[in-house]
Design an enzyme around this catalytic site. Structure first.
Site, PDB file in Angstrom:
ATOM      1  N   HIS A  60       0.848  -1.202   0.000  1.00  0.00           N
ATOM      2  CA  HIS A  60       0.000   0.000   0.000  1.00  0.00           C
ATOM      3  C   HIS A  60       0.876   1.241   0.000  1.00  0.00           C
ATOM      4  O   HIS A  60       2.103   1.152   0.129  1.00  0.00           O
ATOM      5  CB  HIS A  60      -0.985  -0.030   1.169  1.00  0.00           C
ATOM      6  CG  HIS A  60      -0.375   0.056   2.538  1.00  0.00           C
ATOM      7  ND1 HIS A  60       0.493  -0.889   3.035  1.00  0.00           N
ATOM      8  CD2 HIS A  60      -0.519   0.977   3.527  1.00  0.00           C
ATOM      9  CE1 HIS A  60       0.839  -0.565   4.268  1.00  0.00           C
ATOM     10  NE2 HIS A  60       0.253   0.570   4.589  1.00  0.00           N
ATOM     11  N   HIS A  62       1.244   3.846   2.043  1.00  0.00           N
ATOM     12  CA  HIS A  62       1.746   4.569   3.212  1.00  0.00           C
ATOM     13  C   HIS A  62       3.273   4.546   3.142  1.00  0.00           C
ATOM     14  O   HIS A  62       3.875   3.543   2.735  1.00  0.00           O
ATOM     15  CB  HIS A  62       1.252   3.921   4.518  1.00  0.00           C
ATOM     16  CG  HIS A  62      -0.174   4.294   4.854  1.00  0.00           C
ATOM     17  ND1 HIS A  62      -0.995   3.509   5.641  1.00  0.00           N
ATOM     18  CD2 HIS A  62      -0.918   5.383   4.497  1.00  0.00           C
ATOM     19  CE1 HIS A  62      -2.181   4.109   5.763  1.00  0.00           C
ATOM     20  NE2 HIS A  62      -2.160   5.225   5.064  1.00  0.00           N
ATOM     21  N   ASP A  64       5.771   4.195   5.072  1.00  0.00           N
ATOM     22  CA  ASP A  64       6.654   3.189   5.688  1.00  0.00           C
ATOM     23  C   ASP A  64       6.701   1.896   4.873  1.00  0.00           C
ATOM     24  O   ASP A  64       7.393   0.947   5.251  1.00  0.00           O
ATOM     25  CB  ASP A  64       6.252   2.912   7.157  1.00  0.00           C
ATOM     26  CG  ASP A  64       4.803   2.495   7.326  1.00  0.00           C
ATOM     27  OD1 ASP A  64       3.958   2.902   6.502  1.00  0.00           O
ATOM     28  OD2 ASP A  64       4.506   1.760   8.292  1.00  0.00           O
ATOM     29  N   HIS A  65       6.004   1.869   3.733  1.00  0.00           N
ATOM     30  CA  HIS A  65       6.029   0.668   2.888  1.00  0.00           C
ATOM     31  C   HIS A  65       6.601   0.907   1.482  1.00  0.00           C
ATOM     32  O   HIS A  65       6.807  -0.043   0.745  1.00  0.00           O
ATOM     33  CB  HIS A  65       4.626   0.057   2.795  1.00  0.00           C
ATOM     34  CG  HIS A  65       4.155  -0.447   4.125  1.00  0.00           C
ATOM     35  ND1 HIS A  65       4.154  -1.776   4.473  1.00  0.00           N
ATOM     36  CD2 HIS A  65       3.729   0.232   5.220  1.00  0.00           C
ATOM     37  CE1 HIS A  65       3.727  -1.900   5.725  1.00  0.00           C
ATOM     38  NE2 HIS A  65       3.465  -0.691   6.189  1.00  0.00           N
ATOM     39  N   HIS A 140      -7.266  -1.928   5.525  1.00  0.00           N
ATOM     40  CA  HIS A 140      -6.449  -0.875   6.134  1.00  0.00           C
ATOM     41  C   HIS A 140      -7.081   0.474   5.795  1.00  0.00           C
ATOM     42  O   HIS A 140      -8.106   0.528   5.129  1.00  0.00           O
ATOM     43  CB  HIS A 140      -5.007  -1.008   5.610  1.00  0.00           C
ATOM     44  CG  HIS A 140      -4.001  -0.250   6.407  1.00  0.00           C
ATOM     45  ND1 HIS A 140      -4.032  -0.181   7.782  1.00  0.00           N
ATOM     46  CD2 HIS A 140      -2.914   0.486   6.023  1.00  0.00           C
ATOM     47  CE1 HIS A 140      -3.017   0.557   8.192  1.00  0.00           C
ATOM     48  NE2 HIS A 140      -2.328   0.981   7.150  1.00  0.00           N
ATOM     49  N   HIS A 268       5.834  -5.577  12.137  1.00  0.00           N
ATOM     50  CA  HIS A 268       5.171  -4.276  12.052  1.00  0.00           C
ATOM     51  C   HIS A 268       4.795  -3.771  13.444  1.00  0.00           C
ATOM     52  O   HIS A 268       3.694  -3.254  13.674  1.00  0.00           O
ATOM     53  CB  HIS A 268       3.939  -4.344  11.138  1.00  0.00           C
ATOM     54  CG  HIS A 268       3.514  -2.979  10.632  1.00  0.00           C
ATOM     55  ND1 HIS A 268       2.592  -2.207  11.294  1.00  0.00           N
ATOM     56  CD2 HIS A 268       3.897  -2.231   9.574  1.00  0.00           C
ATOM     57  CE1 HIS A 268       2.420  -1.062  10.644  1.00  0.00           C
ATOM     58  NE2 HIS A 268       3.214  -1.059   9.597  1.00  0.00           N
TER      59      HIS A 268
HETATM   60 ZN    ZN Z   1       2.728   0.332   7.882  1.00  0.00          ZN
END
Ligand code: ZN
Length: 302
Positions: A60, A62, A64-65, A140, A268
């Protein structure tokens, strides 16, 4: 099957922890899953050859990915990469990356393909004669997919003493491994099952991050060898999980139990927690075979 964790913490990178990224070695493929900031440094630290990565799966959008992705794409160019790179990702990522590159007047000298995803049902997104990859639609705050990697059944193994005993010409060995009966040197038909052993059981790996507890993924990931499931929170912060659409360690364990997986890997983690062992202990009240992801850790599942 070998999994290397490059990063497994949520939110921001810190001195000793990285956001999500991992590399899965399965049947000679080297698949990258998510590419948080710092991923290419971790690739170097783990001595993973950049050129072996041909497919990157992004769950996805976001940060942090995927905040490490444009840097990695750019490094591939500096390393004079020529082989294709395929990015499997939510719709929108192509626009992000191409804008960054356009403004820098920086283009790749290798073919770069984006395979953008929009479906809310599981779909086959990669397949060759050895491996198949499906999406696992997750729940999410934005459109998110996990990924299911499945080996296909390999060849049978020759049982050499039996093959020699049966007086079979070497030229037929491959046919036997592929499951065909063959004629021996005396013209007698030999049952391949009598001179070969079954193939290794195919391995499978499911990556599920980020997601709220979502029971309907169970049917997709049923009986996988290894499940990586996010566990952002411990039980004492369970009230935050539905709000932020994340899971607790117990919820991850419940999914693992219902799906009858062999091993659950947790990750995570919210950076608020000092003691990661608490995640394992909480999960193990529901499901025993639990491992904790840690940056730089390798898991072998052969
Ligand atoms: Zn994340």
């Amino acid at each position: 099957m070998k999994l290397t964790i490059l990063g497994c913490f949520s939110a921001t990178p810190r001195k000793d922890t990285n956001p999500t990224s991992q590399v899965l070695e399965i049947n000679n493929h080297l698949f990258m899953i998510d590419c948080g900031e710092g991923s290419q440094v971790e690739l170097r630290r783990n001595k993973i050859k950049f050129s072996r990565i041909k497919h990157i799966f992004i769950s996805h959008l976001h940060g942090d990915h995927f905040f490490g992705l444009v840097g990695l794409i750019s490094t591939f160019r500096l390393l004079t990469r020529e082989t294709e790179l395929h990015i499997h990702c939510p719709k929108g990522l192509k626009e992000v990356i191409t804008l960054q590159m356009k403004l820098a007047d920086s283009w790749t000298n290798y073919p770069l393909y984006f395979h953008e995803l929009t479906s809310n049902t599981s779909e086959l997104i990669f397949e060759d004669d050895k491996v198949a990859v499906w999406t696992i639609p997750l729940d999410h705050r934005i459109y998110t997919n996990g990924f299911l990697f499945k080996e296909k059944e390999g060849e049978r193994h020759l049982h050499l003493p039996s093959v020699l005993e049966a007086n079979i010409d070497v030229a037929y060995y491959n046919k036997l491994k592929q499951g065909h009966d063959v004629l021996n040197n005396d013209g007698i038909l030999i049952d391949h099952k009598k001179v070969t052993l079954p193939p290794n059981p195919p391995k499978s790996y499911a990556f599920c991050s980020d997601t709220a507890y979502k029971e309907d993924i169970v049917s997709i990931i049923k009986n996988v060898d290894v499940l990586y499931h996010e566990s952002t929170f411990l039980d004492k912060h369970a009230h935050l999980a539905p709000k932020t659409k994340h899971s607790t360690a117990k919820e991850a364990a419940l999914i693992a139990k219902k799906a009858n997986v062999k091993t659950l890997i947790l990750g995570h983690y919210s950076t608020r927690y000092e003691d990661l062992n608490a995640f394992k202990l909480e999960a193990q009240t529901i499901f025993k075979p639990v491992k904790l992801a840690k940056d730089g850790l390798h898991f072998n599942f052969d």
